[in-house]
Design a protein around this motif. Structure first.
Motif, short mmCIF file in Angstrom:
data_model
loop_
_atom_site.label_atom_id
_atom_site.label_comp_id
_atom_site.label_asym_id
_atom_site.label_seq_id
_atom_site.Cartn_x
_atom_site.Cartn_y
_atom_site.Cartn_z
N ALA A 259 36.31 -16.44 38.17
CA ALA A 259 34.97 -16.40 37.55
C ALA A 259 34.06 -15.44 38.32
CB ALA A 259 34.37 -17.80 37.53
N ARG A 262 27.82 -14.00 38.63
CA ARG A 262 26.69 -14.14 37.73
C ARG A 262 26.87 -15.38 36.83
NH1 ARG A 262 21.57 -14.37 36.48
NH2 ARG A 262 21.09 -13.81 34.33
N SER A 263 28.06 -15.61 36.33
CA SER A 263 28.31 -16.79 35.50
C SER A 263 28.13 -18.08 36.30
CB SER A 263 29.73 -16.74 34.92
OG SER A 263 29.88 -15.63 34.07
#
Length: 298
Positions: A259, A262-263
Protein backbone atom coordinates in the motif's frame (compact mmCIF):
# COMPACT_ATOMS: atom_id res chain seq x y z
CA UNK A 1 -1.82 29.40 46.23
CA UNK A 2 -4.88 29.26 44.03
CA UNK A 3 -4.01 27.31 40.89
CA UNK A 4 -7.53 26.03 40.22
CA UNK A 5 -8.88 29.30 38.83
CA UNK A 6 -5.99 29.66 36.39
CA UNK A 7 -6.24 26.01 35.33
CA UNK A 8 -9.99 26.31 34.67
CA UNK A 9 -9.47 29.49 32.63
CA UNK A 10 -6.73 27.72 30.66
CA UNK A 11 -9.00 24.72 30.02
CA UNK A 12 -11.72 27.03 28.71
CA UNK A 13 -9.18 28.68 26.41
CA UNK A 14 -8.04 25.29 25.05
CA UNK A 15 -11.63 24.16 24.47
CA UNK A 16 -13.18 27.35 23.07
CA UNK A 17 -10.35 29.21 21.35
CA UNK A 18 -8.12 26.33 20.28
CA UNK A 19 -10.89 23.78 19.75
CA UNK A 20 -8.99 20.93 21.41
CA UNK A 21 -10.66 17.65 22.33
CA UNK A 22 -11.57 16.68 25.88
CA UNK A 23 -8.81 14.04 25.94
CA UNK A 24 -6.13 16.51 24.83
CA UNK A 25 -7.25 19.06 27.43
CA UNK A 26 -7.10 16.39 30.13
CA UNK A 27 -3.52 15.56 29.11
CA UNK A 28 -2.49 19.23 29.28
CA UNK A 29 -4.18 19.60 32.68
CA UNK A 30 -2.48 16.47 34.04
CA UNK A 31 0.96 18.06 33.56
CA UNK A 32 -0.07 21.16 35.52
CA UNK A 33 -1.64 19.08 38.28
CA UNK A 34 1.59 17.13 38.55
CA UNK A 35 3.48 20.37 39.15
CA UNK A 36 0.88 21.38 41.78
CA UNK A 37 1.38 18.04 43.56
CA UNK A 38 5.16 18.59 43.59
CA UNK A 39 4.72 22.04 45.15
CA UNK A 40 2.30 20.69 47.75
CA UNK A 41 4.53 17.74 48.63
CA UNK A 42 7.51 20.05 49.10
CA UNK A 43 5.43 22.66 50.97
CA UNK A 44 6.15 25.35 48.40
CA UNK A 45 3.32 27.86 48.53
CA UNK A 46 3.46 29.93 45.37
CA UNK A 47 0.95 30.92 42.71
CA UNK A 48 1.36 30.27 38.96
CA UNK A 49 1.81 34.03 38.56
CA UNK A 50 4.82 34.13 40.92
CA UNK A 51 6.57 30.81 40.32
CA UNK A 52 10.17 31.15 39.10
CA UNK A 53 12.35 29.18 36.71
CA UNK A 54 14.46 27.59 39.46
CA UNK A 55 11.37 26.06 41.12
CA UNK A 56 10.13 24.67 37.81
CA UNK A 57 13.63 23.34 37.14
CA UNK A 58 13.54 21.47 40.47
CA UNK A 59 10.23 19.93 39.43
CA UNK A 60 11.61 18.87 36.01
CA UNK A 61 14.64 17.33 37.71
CA UNK A 62 12.39 15.35 40.08
CA UNK A 63 10.22 14.18 37.18
CA UNK A 64 13.25 13.07 35.16
CA UNK A 65 13.92 10.37 37.77
CA UNK A 66 10.46 8.88 37.26
CA UNK A 67 9.70 9.10 33.54
CA UNK A 68 11.45 8.51 30.23
CA UNK A 69 12.76 11.41 28.07
CA UNK A 70 9.69 11.32 25.82
CA UNK A 71 7.29 11.78 28.75
CA UNK A 72 9.56 14.43 30.22
CA UNK A 73 9.50 16.34 26.92
CA UNK A 74 5.70 16.14 26.87
CA UNK A 75 5.46 17.55 30.40
CA UNK A 76 7.77 20.45 29.57
CA UNK A 77 5.79 21.18 26.42
CA UNK A 78 2.49 21.11 28.34
CA UNK A 79 3.77 23.48 31.02
CA UNK A 80 5.27 25.83 28.43
CA UNK A 81 1.84 26.07 26.83
CA UNK A 82 0.17 26.84 30.18
CA UNK A 83 2.61 29.61 31.09
CA UNK A 84 2.50 31.03 27.57
CA UNK A 85 -1.25 31.36 28.09
CA UNK A 86 -0.65 33.23 31.36
CA UNK A 87 1.72 35.61 29.54
CA UNK A 88 -0.84 36.05 26.75
CA UNK A 89 -3.50 36.98 29.32
CA UNK A 90 -1.10 39.41 31.09
CA UNK A 91 -1.03 37.40 34.31
CA UNK A 92 2.76 37.14 33.93
CA UNK A 93 5.52 38.96 32.09
CA UNK A 94 7.63 35.89 31.31
CA UNK A 95 7.47 32.13 30.78
CA UNK A 96 9.55 30.30 33.44
CA UNK A 97 10.14 27.42 31.02
CA UNK A 98 11.48 29.62 28.23
CA UNK A 99 15.10 28.58 28.81
CA UNK A 100 14.45 24.99 29.96
CA UNK A 101 15.63 22.60 27.26
CA UNK A 102 13.50 19.70 26.12
CA UNK A 103 15.40 16.37 26.25
CA UNK A 104 16.16 14.74 22.93
CA UNK A 105 13.91 11.75 22.48
CA UNK A 106 14.79 10.45 19.05
CA UNK A 107 12.18 8.75 16.93
CA UNK A 108 10.10 6.41 19.04
CA UNK A 109 8.86 3.44 17.07
CA UNK A 110 5.97 1.65 18.79
CA UNK A 111 5.86 -2.11 19.11
CA UNK A 112 4.15 -3.84 16.21
CA UNK A 113 2.36 -7.17 16.31
CA UNK A 114 2.79 -9.75 13.60
CA UNK A 115 -0.32 -11.20 11.96
CA UNK A 116 0.29 -14.40 13.94
CA UNK A 117 0.45 -12.48 17.24
CA UNK A 118 -2.80 -10.65 16.45
CA UNK A 119 -4.45 -13.99 15.64
CA UNK A 120 -3.21 -15.43 18.97
CA UNK A 121 -4.43 -12.37 20.87
CA UNK A 122 -7.93 -12.64 19.39
CA UNK A 123 -8.01 -16.44 19.75
CA UNK A 124 -7.37 -16.01 23.51
CA UNK A 125 -10.69 -14.21 23.99
CA UNK A 126 -13.17 -16.23 26.06
CA UNK A 127 -16.19 -16.51 23.77
CA UNK A 128 -18.33 -18.26 26.38
CA UNK A 129 -19.40 -14.86 27.73
CA UNK A 130 -21.27 -12.00 26.06
CA UNK A 131 -18.25 -9.78 26.62
CA UNK A 132 -16.18 -12.24 24.59
CA UNK A 133 -18.20 -11.71 21.41
CA UNK A 134 -18.03 -7.96 21.94
CA UNK A 135 -14.27 -7.99 22.62
CA UNK A 136 -13.56 -10.05 19.51
CA UNK A 137 -15.59 -7.62 17.40
CA UNK A 138 -13.75 -4.66 18.96
CA UNK A 139 -10.26 -6.04 18.38
CA UNK A 140 -11.13 -7.06 14.83
CA UNK A 141 -12.38 -3.48 14.24
CA UNK A 142 -9.32 -1.84 15.81
CA UNK A 143 -7.00 -3.88 13.62
CA UNK A 144 -9.26 -4.17 10.56
CA UNK A 145 -9.86 -0.42 10.26
CA UNK A 146 -6.82 1.05 12.05
CA UNK A 147 -8.89 3.08 14.51
CA UNK A 148 -7.79 5.17 17.47
CA UNK A 149 -9.27 3.86 20.73
CA UNK A 150 -11.33 7.06 21.10
CA UNK A 151 -12.77 6.42 17.62
CA UNK A 152 -13.67 2.84 18.54
CA UNK A 153 -15.59 3.68 21.72
CA UNK A 154 -17.58 6.44 19.99
CA UNK A 155 -18.37 4.41 16.84
CA UNK A 156 -22.09 4.60 15.97
CA UNK A 157 -24.31 1.99 14.35
CA UNK A 158 -25.48 4.72 11.98
CA UNK A 159 -21.84 5.12 10.86
CA UNK A 160 -21.70 1.56 9.50
CA UNK A 161 -22.16 1.40 5.73
CA UNK A 162 -21.53 -2.29 5.18
CA UNK A 163 -23.15 -2.50 1.74
CA UNK A 164 -20.75 0.16 0.50
CA UNK A 165 -17.85 -1.39 2.45
CA UNK A 166 -17.08 1.69 4.59
CA UNK A 167 -17.43 3.04 8.11
CA UNK A 168 -17.65 6.74 8.90
CA UNK A 169 -15.14 7.73 11.56
CA UNK A 170 -15.13 10.93 13.59
CA UNK A 171 -11.48 11.58 14.44
CA UNK A 172 -9.43 14.31 16.06
CA UNK A 173 -10.96 17.77 15.89
CA UNK A 174 -14.31 16.17 14.93
CA UNK A 175 -12.98 15.58 11.41
CA UNK A 176 -14.85 12.87 9.57
CA UNK A 177 -13.35 10.29 7.22
CA UNK A 178 -14.55 7.12 5.54
CA UNK A 179 -12.47 4.00 6.17
CA UNK A 180 -12.84 0.75 4.20
CA UNK A 181 -14.05 -2.23 6.23
CA UNK A 182 -13.56 -5.79 5.05
CA UNK A 183 -16.10 -8.61 5.13
CA UNK A 184 -14.07 -10.40 7.81
CA UNK A 185 -14.47 -7.49 10.25
CA UNK A 186 -18.11 -6.92 9.24
CA UNK A 187 -18.89 -10.55 10.08
CA UNK A 188 -17.78 -10.23 13.71
CA UNK A 189 -19.53 -6.89 14.21
CA UNK A 190 -22.79 -8.36 12.90
CA UNK A 191 -22.35 -11.46 15.06
CA UNK A 192 -21.95 -9.26 18.15
CA UNK A 193 -24.98 -7.17 17.18
CA UNK A 194 -27.20 -10.18 16.45
CA UNK A 195 -26.27 -12.35 19.45
CA UNK A 196 -25.32 -9.93 22.24
CA UNK A 197 -26.21 -6.30 21.70
CA UNK A 198 -29.76 -7.03 20.52
CA UNK A 199 -30.56 -8.48 23.97
CA UNK A 200 -29.00 -5.69 26.05
CA UNK A 201 -30.82 -3.10 28.10
CA UNK A 202 -29.39 0.13 26.70
CA UNK A 203 -29.08 3.31 28.74
CA UNK A 204 -30.71 6.42 27.33
CA UNK A 205 -28.42 8.31 24.99
CA UNK A 206 -26.46 5.19 23.96
CA UNK A 207 -29.01 3.71 21.55
CA UNK A 208 -26.75 4.39 18.56
CA UNK A 209 -23.44 3.49 20.24
CA UNK A 210 -22.08 0.25 18.79
CA UNK A 211 -19.94 -1.18 21.60
CA UNK A 212 -21.52 -1.14 25.06
CA UNK A 213 -20.56 -2.33 28.53
CA UNK A 214 -22.73 -4.66 30.60
CA UNK A 215 -24.74 -1.73 31.95
CA UNK A 216 -25.64 -0.51 28.46
CA UNK A 217 -23.29 2.48 28.50
CA UNK A 218 -20.48 3.50 26.16
CA UNK A 219 -17.20 1.79 27.00
CA UNK A 220 -14.30 3.82 28.37
CA UNK A 221 -10.88 3.99 26.74
CA UNK A 222 -9.37 2.58 29.95
CA UNK A 223 -11.53 -0.54 29.60
CA UNK A 224 -10.19 -1.23 26.11
CA UNK A 225 -6.61 -0.87 27.41
CA UNK A 226 -7.36 -3.35 30.22
CA UNK A 227 -8.91 -5.91 27.86
CA UNK A 228 -5.89 -5.87 25.56
CA UNK A 229 -3.32 -5.89 28.38
CA UNK A 230 -5.04 -8.90 30.00
CA UNK A 231 -5.05 -10.81 26.70
CA UNK A 232 -1.33 -10.08 26.22
CA UNK A 233 -0.60 -11.55 29.66
CA UNK A 234 -2.82 -14.55 28.90
CA UNK A 235 -0.80 -15.52 25.80
CA UNK A 236 2.58 -14.60 27.33
CA UNK A 237 3.22 -11.77 24.90
CA UNK A 238 6.28 -9.85 26.10
CA UNK A 239 5.60 -6.59 24.29
CA UNK A 240 4.32 -3.31 25.65
CA UNK A 241 1.04 -3.18 23.75
CA UNK A 242 -2.11 -1.07 23.83
CA UNK A 243 -5.05 -0.39 21.48
CA UNK A 244 -2.65 1.91 19.62
CA UNK A 245 -0.50 -1.13 18.79
CA UNK A 246 -3.29 -2.61 16.68
CA UNK A 247 -3.64 0.67 14.77
CA UNK A 248 0.09 0.78 14.17
CA UNK A 249 0.12 -2.87 13.07
CA UNK A 250 -2.73 -2.15 10.64
CA UNK A 251 -0.66 0.56 8.95
CA UNK A 252 2.60 -1.41 8.99
CA UNK A 253 1.04 -4.53 7.46
CA UNK A 254 -0.60 -2.46 4.72
CA UNK A 255 2.73 -0.87 3.85
CA UNK A 256 4.56 -4.19 3.89
CA UNK A 257 2.01 -5.58 1.44
CA UNK A 258 2.45 -2.74 -1.04
CA UNK A 259 0.00 0.00 0.00
CA UNK A 260 1.18 3.55 -0.67
CA UNK A 261 1.71 6.07 2.13
CA UNK A 262 -0.92 8.49 0.83
CA UNK A 263 -3.67 5.85 1.04
CA UNK A 264 -2.57 4.85 4.54
CA UNK A 265 -2.53 8.52 5.57
CA UNK A 266 -6.16 8.92 4.48
CA UNK A 267 -7.27 5.78 6.30
CA UNK A 268 -5.49 6.76 9.52
CA UNK A 269 -6.79 10.32 9.36
CA UNK A 270 -3.38 11.98 9.57
CA UNK A 271 -3.21 15.62 8.48
CA UNK A 272 0.46 15.35 7.57
CA UNK A 273 2.17 12.60 5.57
CA UNK A 274 5.15 13.08 7.92
CA UNK A 275 3.09 11.62 10.77
CA UNK A 276 2.30 8.58 8.66
CA UNK A 277 5.97 8.09 7.81
CA UNK A 278 6.81 7.94 11.52
CA UNK A 279 3.87 5.62 12.19
CA UNK A 280 4.57 3.05 9.56
CA UNK A 281 8.20 2.22 10.11
CA UNK A 282 9.63 -0.80 8.36
CA UNK A 283 11.78 -3.14 10.38
CA UNK A 284 15.24 -4.00 9.09
CA UNK A 285 14.40 -7.58 8.18
CA UNK A 286 11.61 -6.40 5.87
CA UNK A 287 13.90 -3.82 4.23
CA UNK A 288 16.51 -6.51 3.68
CA UNK A 289 13.86 -8.74 2.09
CA UNK A 290 12.76 -5.91 -0.23
CA UNK A 291 16.39 -5.31 -1.25
CA UNK A 292 16.99 -8.99 -2.00
CA UNK A 293 13.74 -9.30 -3.95
CA UNK A 294 13.77 -6.17 -6.06
CA UNK A 295 17.29 -4.77 -6.43
CA UNK A 296 19.10 -5.78 -9.66
CA UNK A 297 22.41 -6.18 -7.79
CA UNK A 298 21.02 -8.50 -5.11
Amino acid sequence: MNWNRYIKDYQSYLRIERGLSKNTIENYSFDIERLCLFLETNQIEISPVKIKEDTVQEFIYAVSKEVNPRSQARIISGLKSFFSYLVFEDYRNDNPLELIETPKTGRKLPDTLSIQEIDRLIAAIDLSSNEGERNRAMLETLYGCGLRVSELVTLKISDLFFEEGFVKITGKGNKERFVPIGEHTQKFIELYQDTVRVHQVIKKGNEDTLFLNRRGNQLTRAMIFTIIKDLAVKIGLHKNISPHTLRHSFATHLLENGADLRSIQLMLGHESITTTEIYVHLDRSFLKEVMQTFHPRK
